[in-house]
Write an enzyme that holds these catalytic residues in place. Structure first.
Site, PDB file in Angstrom:
ATOM      1  N   MET A  94      24.588   9.057   2.353  1.00 10.08           N
ATOM      2  CA  MET A  94      24.121  10.269   2.933  1.00 10.08           C
ATOM      3  C   MET A  94      24.540   9.701   4.328  1.00 10.08           C
ATOM      4  SD  MET A  94      23.776  13.207   2.557  1.00 10.08           S
ATOM      5  CE  MET A  94      23.039  13.874   1.084  1.00 10.08           C
TER       6      MET A  94
ATOM      7  N   PHE B 284     -11.341  -7.858  13.334  1.00  7.27           N
ATOM      8  CA  PHE B 284     -10.140  -8.341  12.591  1.00  7.27           C
ATOM      9  C   PHE B 284      -9.963  -7.122  11.480  1.00  7.27           C
ATOM     10  CE2 PHE B 284      -8.871 -10.428   8.570  1.00  7.27           C
ATOM     11  CZ  PHE B 284      -7.611 -10.866   8.871  1.00  7.27           C
ATOM     12  N   GLN B 285      -8.676  -6.936  11.308  1.00  6.03           N
ATOM     13  CA  GLN B 285      -8.159  -5.836  10.487  1.00  6.03           C
ATOM     14  C   GLN B 285      -8.987  -4.572  10.888  1.00  6.03           C
ATOM     15  OE1 GLN B 285      -8.114  -7.337   6.596  1.00  6.03           O
ATOM     16  NE2 GLN B 285      -6.031  -8.040   6.827  1.00  6.03           N
TER      17      GLN B 285
ATOM     18  N   LYS C 204     -17.709  -1.273   5.597  1.00  5.78           N
ATOM     19  CA  LYS C 204     -17.964  -2.403   4.783  1.00  5.78           C
ATOM     20  C   LYS C 204     -19.610  -2.415   4.770  1.00  5.78           C
ATOM     21  CE  LYS C 204     -17.113  -6.951   2.990  1.00  5.78           C
ATOM     22  NZ  LYS C 204     -16.275  -8.164   3.387  1.00  5.78           N
TER      23      LYS C 204
ATOM     24  N   GLU D  26       0.880  -1.115   0.078  1.00  3.24           N
ATOM     25  CA  GLU D  26       0.008   0.217  -0.027  1.00  3.24           C
ATOM     26  C   GLU D  26       0.598   1.210  -0.079  1.00  3.24           C
ATOM     27  OE1 GLU D  26      -0.558  -2.535   1.830  1.00  3.24           O
ATOM     28  OE2 GLU D  26      -2.655  -3.307   1.755  1.00  3.24           O
TER      29      GLU D  26
END
Lengths: 588, 182
Positions: A485, A114-115, A164, A52
């Site tokens: 760097m 969940f999630q 959802k 993502e």
């Protein structure tokens, strides 16, 4: 009876009404109804990323190279948390993003389902605004508002969190009526008096300088054109920030190069010595100002910015002009032409001594480096890349580190929206997915990610995306086997204790390219470099270019921490040892 | 060689801190207080007290009153950053010394002890619009409205009279006269 639409359908209706042609995303449980609806909307193409964060950066690349908002679609929980880095990046660099995230059904919110995660809570500090849509009847309005917030004023990311069950519920959809384009005008808050004062200051100045930033690019291509007109009309020198590169031609004589920590000697000294500084769309970032109480001590400072909170945040200014860059420059040019028609003539004499001084600084040639016959110097690699691609309309993205600064110093940009880099947040791993987004927006153009081997490994998985959609992006890795760097700072500040900055067990990038189903090319010597670059340019597929460069090279010039603009380190040729000591060491 | 100083931390010169009362009119929606408070904590601003409640049920507007301290530059930033929040309608800023603005805090005091002691306490409270809300044989609950410093002082002084519990609000503010902040 009028037709009822599900939440998922409304999401797409809104995307269609907002003329969204591409979304970058990754499916998951809480967004499945939206993914299910995808097949019914041909005008919206979904690009499947591999992580993502990649979706977020790809959308950033898309947005920066087109000026349109980038759209991201992710699932709840880990989907949303993975995109946080990209949202923060977009927030820091003012990139318009609309992120749509799935959420667990409303009745499960707060139950540690969940999630589930508190997506709006987590993203509150890294978005301009976010919404949790708990009522289907709010969805369309929120979606359109999201686009408005992301794209108006100082642009930035927004997030819409859709549970959802809301995606399944049905309601009416009212056709969206686009407000007549305000073009940022509604954010203009300046008067003719402000402009008159600016013109007055300009006509009095003997040592003026324009200091311009990403705001010019965000104001649209027209703003860059107007900036050029303003700079040519006044005959003043101009320097740009990292994000402003491309708003003014990089090979023009009035351009002093980038300023700031790794900016040119002439740009930084001109900032220090000037008597009038005109900041257009930049924000006095700490990488620019160096030591703040010795920052440009003798100048009157003008700040033109669309965001009122940018003004007097870091540096107190004498004249603030709050407005869209395009509108402000338009008014300034108009006033200038009306009241001081002979501006350039009368001004040339006044600033001639100033230009002489600038030439003296220029003659230091602060971007020079010591060449080599045996190893490829990273600066040389960028120079050759530039020479071999400058006739094409090339889009450059970068990761973060030495290679980024070398690219900014040695690659010359002539057009806006051609340079995509993570400046504010400094996100390693930005460049590769950003290149994916840029190539999606500009399928026929040459897109190159100038990368370091450490950065690119952070989001390497997006090569798979590039292969899936046949995106011929070129990943040009300046491979020095170090986090360059970090190594440089350790050399300069920490007695060469290279703690954990060497990457042992690097992958073989050529074989890796083959494993991904793209093309791997390796260049080892300066002699073969040109041929290899040409080979890369002639390959109509994604390429990973492993350019083995000098491992010890440092990025100069440099304003060391704790020092003002006029005390730069000029690199190996500079005799004066300008060591960083004491308190300066604690700073990054 | 000049002594190296910090390039990125604040300048050595310390500016004077002022106390300001910031009043914010916001849409009364989920998370709006978190946005305002998060802005303060995220940018390192200071909150001395906070009062928030809906003031217009029809328009769904809440009024948040925040007492904060900062340099003039910081207070300006606070206002400008607040104005950028989407649910924020307007932001007012008053200096605590401002004579044209009324500031008030409310406190509830619970006294437990002999009647003699409690009466002394009530007497002391009288100049701050004392209202007795609850009385038993051995206790009283008193409401006062006053300035922060006055309540601080009372809280300290009344301990000896059996003050065992204090509950207080943040400051609320309103301009004097006919004028309304637009």
């Amino acid at each position: 009876m009028p037709k009822l639409f599900s939440g998922a359908e409304i999401v797409f209706k809104c995307l269609e009404d907002q003329d969204v042609s591409h979304i970058f995303g990754y499916p998951g449980g809480a967004v499945l109804p939206i993914y299910d609806e995808l097949k019914n909307h041909n005008s919206v193409k979904h690009i499947l990323v591999r992580h993502e964060q990649g979706a977020g950066h790809a959308a950033e690349g898309y947005a920066r190279s087109t000026g349109k908002p980038g759209v991201v679609l992710v699932t709840s929980g880990p989907g949303a948390t993975n995109v946080v880095t990209a949202l923060t990046d977009a927030y820091m660099d003012s990139v318009p993003l609309v992120c749509i995230s799935g959420q667990v059904p409303t009745h499960l919110i707060g139950t540690d389902a969940f999630q589930e995660c508190d997506t709006t809570g987590i993203t509150r500090p890294c978005t301009k605004h976010n919404w949790l849509v708990k009522d289907i009847n709010d969805l369309a309005e929120v979606m359109h508002k999201a686009f408005e917030v992301a794209t108006t004023g100082r642009p930035g990311p927004v997030l819409v969190d859709i549970p959802k069950d809301i995606q399944f519920q049905k309601t009416l959809y009212k056709k969206f009526k686009r407000k007549s384009k305000s073009n940022g005008a509604s954010h203009n808050n300046f008067s003719q008096d402000n402009i008159d004062e600016l013109v007055h200051l300009m006509s009095k100045a003997t040592k003026p300088i324009f200091y311009t930033g990403g705001g010019v690019i965000n104001s649209g291509p027209k703003a860059s054109e107007l900036l050029r007109e303003l700079v040519y009309t006044t005959g003043f020198p101009i320097t740009t920030t990292l994000q402003g590169l491309g708003s003014f031609p990089g090979d023009d004589n009035q351009f002093l190069g980038m300023l700031g920590m790794h900016g040119t000697y002439e740009a930084n000294n001109a900032m220090y010595e000037c008597d009038l500084m005109i900041n257009i769309g930049a924000r006095f970032d700490d990488r620019i100002t160096g030591k703040i109480d010795e920052f440009s001590p003798k100048s009157k400072k003008v700040h033109i910015d669309i965001d009122p909170s940018s003004i007097n945040k870091n540096v107190k200014v004498d004249l603030a002009i709050v407005g869209d860059v395009k509108s402000v420059i338009t008014s300034t040019l108009k006033t200038l032409k009306k009241s001081k028609a002979n501006f350039i003539k009368s001004n040339k004499q006044k600033t001639s001594k100033w230009w002489e001084k600038i030439q003296k600084w220029r003659s230091k040639r602060s971007l020079d480096y010591i060449g080599s016959e045996e190893t490829i110097k990273p600066q040389y690699a960028i120079e050759r890349l530039y020479e071999l691609t400058k006739d094409k309309d090339t889009f450059i993205t970068t990761e973060v580190g030495q290679h980024q600064m070398w690219a900014a110093q040695h690659y010359k940009f002539n057009k806006p929206n051609r340079w995509m880099t993570s400046g504010g947040l400094g996100t390693m791993g930005y460049g590769l997915p950003a290149a994916v987004g840029v190539q999606i927006a500009h399928p026929q153009k040459l897109v190159i990610d100038i990368a370091g081997e450490a950065s690119v490994l952070m989001t390497m998985q997006e090569m798979s995306t590039a292969v899936q959609y046949s995106l011929p992006i070129k990943i040009f890795i300046l491979n020095n086997e170090y986090m360059g760097m970090v190594r440089q700072w350790q050399e300069l500040l920490h007695d060469k204790n290279y703690s954990e900055s060497y990457t042992a067990a690097l992958p073989d990038f050529v074989q890796m390219a083959e494993a991904y189903g793209c093309v791997g090319i390796r260049a080892k010597t300066p002699e073969e470099l040109d041929d290899k670059i040409i080979e890369m340019l002639n390959t109509d597929r994604p390429v990973i270019f492993d350019c083995l460069v000098d491992k010890q090279e440092n990025c100069f010039p440099m304003i060391p921490s704790g020092k003002p603009h006029n005390q730069m380190i000029l690199g190996p040729k500079d005799k004066k040892e300008n060591k960083i000591t004491g308190k300066g060491r604690t700073l990054v | 060689m000049p002594k190296p100083k910090s390039a990125y931390s604040v300048a050595g010169r310390k500016e004077k801190l002022d106390t300001h009362i910031i009043v914010v009119w916001v849409d009364n929606e989920a998370g709006v207080l978190a946005r305002v408070v998060g802005l303060f904590s995220g940018r390192g601003y200071n909150i001395e007290s906070l009062a928030v409640a809906e003031i217009d049920q029809k328009l769904n507007i809440s009024r948040i009153t925040i007492v904060t301290t900062g340099t003039p530059q910081v207070v300006d930033q606070i206002k400008l950053q607040l104005k950028k929040l989407v649910p924020v309608h307007k932001v007012a800023d008053f200096k605590r010394e401002d004579k044209n603005v009324i500031f008030k805090e409310m406190a509830l005091f619970k006294f437990v002890g002999t009647n003699g002691k409690i009466d002394k306490a009530i007497n002391a409270c009288k100049k701050y619009n004392a209202v007795i809300l609850d009385t038993t044989n051995r206790s009283k609950v008193v409401q006062i409205t006053a300035l922060r410093r006055e309540i601080d002082k009372m809280a300290n002084n009344l301990k000896k009279y059996g003050l065992i519990s204090i509950s207080r609000t943040g400051a609320v503010a309103m301009t004097r006269g006919e004028k309304v902040f637009k």
